[in-house]
Design a protein around this motif. Sequence first.
Motif, PDB file in Angstrom:
ATOM      1  N   LYS A 292      -0.545   9.146  -4.665  1.00 56.28           N
ATOM      2  CA  LYS A 292      -0.691   7.926  -5.451  1.00 56.28           C
ATOM      3  C   LYS A 292      -1.934   7.160  -5.025  1.00 56.28           C
ATOM      4  O   LYS A 292      -2.329   7.227  -3.856  1.00 56.28           O
ATOM      5  CB  LYS A 292       0.524   7.007  -5.266  1.00 56.28           C
ATOM      6  CG  LYS A 292       1.802   7.499  -5.911  1.00 56.28           C
ATOM      7  CD  LYS A 292       2.578   8.480  -5.079  1.00 56.28           C
ATOM      8  CE  LYS A 292       3.161   7.882  -3.833  1.00 56.28           C
ATOM      9  NZ  LYS A 292       3.978   8.865  -3.066  1.00 56.28           N
TER      10      LYS A 292
ATOM     11  N   ARG B 189      -0.705   1.623 -10.075  1.00 52.09           N
ATOM     12  CA  ARG B 189      -0.911   2.854  -9.326  1.00 52.09           C
ATOM     13  C   ARG B 189      -1.098   4.023 -10.300  1.00 52.09           C
ATOM     14  O   ARG B 189      -0.615   3.999 -11.437  1.00 52.09           O
ATOM     15  CB  ARG B 189       0.260   3.145  -8.402  1.00 52.09           C
ATOM     16  CG  ARG B 189       1.541   3.526  -9.124  1.00 52.09           C
ATOM     17  CD  ARG B 189       2.567   4.049  -8.145  1.00 52.09           C
ATOM     18  NE  ARG B 189       3.744   4.553  -8.840  1.00 52.09           N
ATOM     19  CZ  ARG B 189       4.622   5.385  -8.301  1.00 52.09           C
ATOM     20  NH1 ARG B 189       4.465   5.795  -7.061  1.00 52.09           N
ATOM     21  NH2 ARG B 189       5.660   5.810  -8.987  1.00 52.09           N
TER      22      ARG B 189
ATOM     23  N   ALA C 171      -4.268   3.273  -5.850  1.00 55.51           N
ATOM     24  CA  ALA C 171      -4.460   1.994  -6.522  1.00 55.51           C
ATOM     25  C   ALA C 171      -5.538   1.224  -5.777  1.00 55.51           C
ATOM     26  O   ALA C 171      -5.757   1.448  -4.583  1.00 55.51           O
ATOM     27  CB  ALA C 171      -3.175   1.180  -6.577  1.00 55.51           C
TER      28      ALA C 171
ATOM     29  N   LEU D 212      -1.734  -5.093  -4.791  1.00 52.94           N
ATOM     30  CA  LEU D 212      -2.404  -4.174  -5.694  1.00 52.94           C
ATOM     31  C   LEU D 212      -3.160  -4.951  -6.760  1.00 52.94           C
ATOM     32  O   LEU D 212      -2.644  -5.896  -7.341  1.00 52.94           O
ATOM     33  CB  LEU D 212      -1.389  -3.259  -6.381  1.00 52.94           C
ATOM     34  CG  LEU D 212      -0.511  -2.365  -5.501  1.00 52.94           C
ATOM     35  CD1 LEU D 212       0.305  -1.431  -6.389  1.00 52.94           C
ATOM     36  CD2 LEU D 212      -1.334  -1.575  -4.505  1.00 52.94           C
TER      37      LEU D 212
ATOM     38  N   CYS E 198       0.993   2.283  -2.006  1.00 49.74           N
ATOM     39  CA  CYS E 198      -0.388   1.857  -1.730  1.00 49.74           C
ATOM     40  C   CYS E 198      -0.425   0.449  -1.166  1.00 49.74           C
ATOM     41  O   CYS E 198      -1.203   0.180  -0.278  1.00 49.74           O
ATOM     42  CB  CYS E 198      -1.304   1.954  -2.932  1.00 49.74           C
ATOM     43  SG  CYS E 198      -1.570   3.626  -3.458  1.00 49.74           S
TER      44      CYS E 198
END
Length: 241
Positions: A14, A29, A16, A25, A232
Amino acid sequence: MEILGIDVGGSGIKGAIVDTVKGELITERYRIPTPKPATPDAVIETIEAIINNFDWHGPVGCGFPAAVKNEIVKTASNIDHSWIGINASARIEKKTGCPTHLVNDVDAAGIAEAEFGAGKDRYGTIFMAAFGTGIGTAVFHNQQLVPNTELGHIPLNGMVAEDYAANSIRENEGLCWKTWGRRVNEYLQLIESLLWPDLIIIGGGVSKKFNEFESYINVESTVVPAESRQPCRNYWFRAGC
């Protein structure tokens, strides 16, 4: 500062873009299934595809499912064994042109929890266990990380602990929450007898279902789910982590 955070997992990779000051974030993602086998060339091609998806040319932080020392992969339980001994950061940089820093994935997740989540302003000994394809772990004492603990590999009931109590085992064997929760409890009791942590943080995607198995956990330590649960975000909240 912004970086592209990439999480290499046993089932998915994954990515992001992350605000490293706020630990949030900036983008949704983007996920690609982890190639089988997860060889260096195959995984790095997948990482390159994620970087290209974001048209990214800046720094990359990569959470990796292995012990990592000076950017070199030392173990391989949920990736191909051909990774061992490879300077993964150098290989990714050569392929993508993006400066890259690699770290054990749950060490990075634990740092995020210590900075922004369930471990914020908590001292003493903190143990984090992320239940996913395997069991990844991180240990902190007074907010200082002890890197690459890999305590999901300790013996439990005649087998490696993650082969007994990982979330993948619950899914593959169709275990109910009660049965699996008791396995998690056995694992945490063993950890408690070794480390005597003040706080245990349950990570991984299953942390969102903590209420399903919380009642089957019986240890002296305080046990809580991770708060930074977005992929992330948990792994790369600041550059050069």
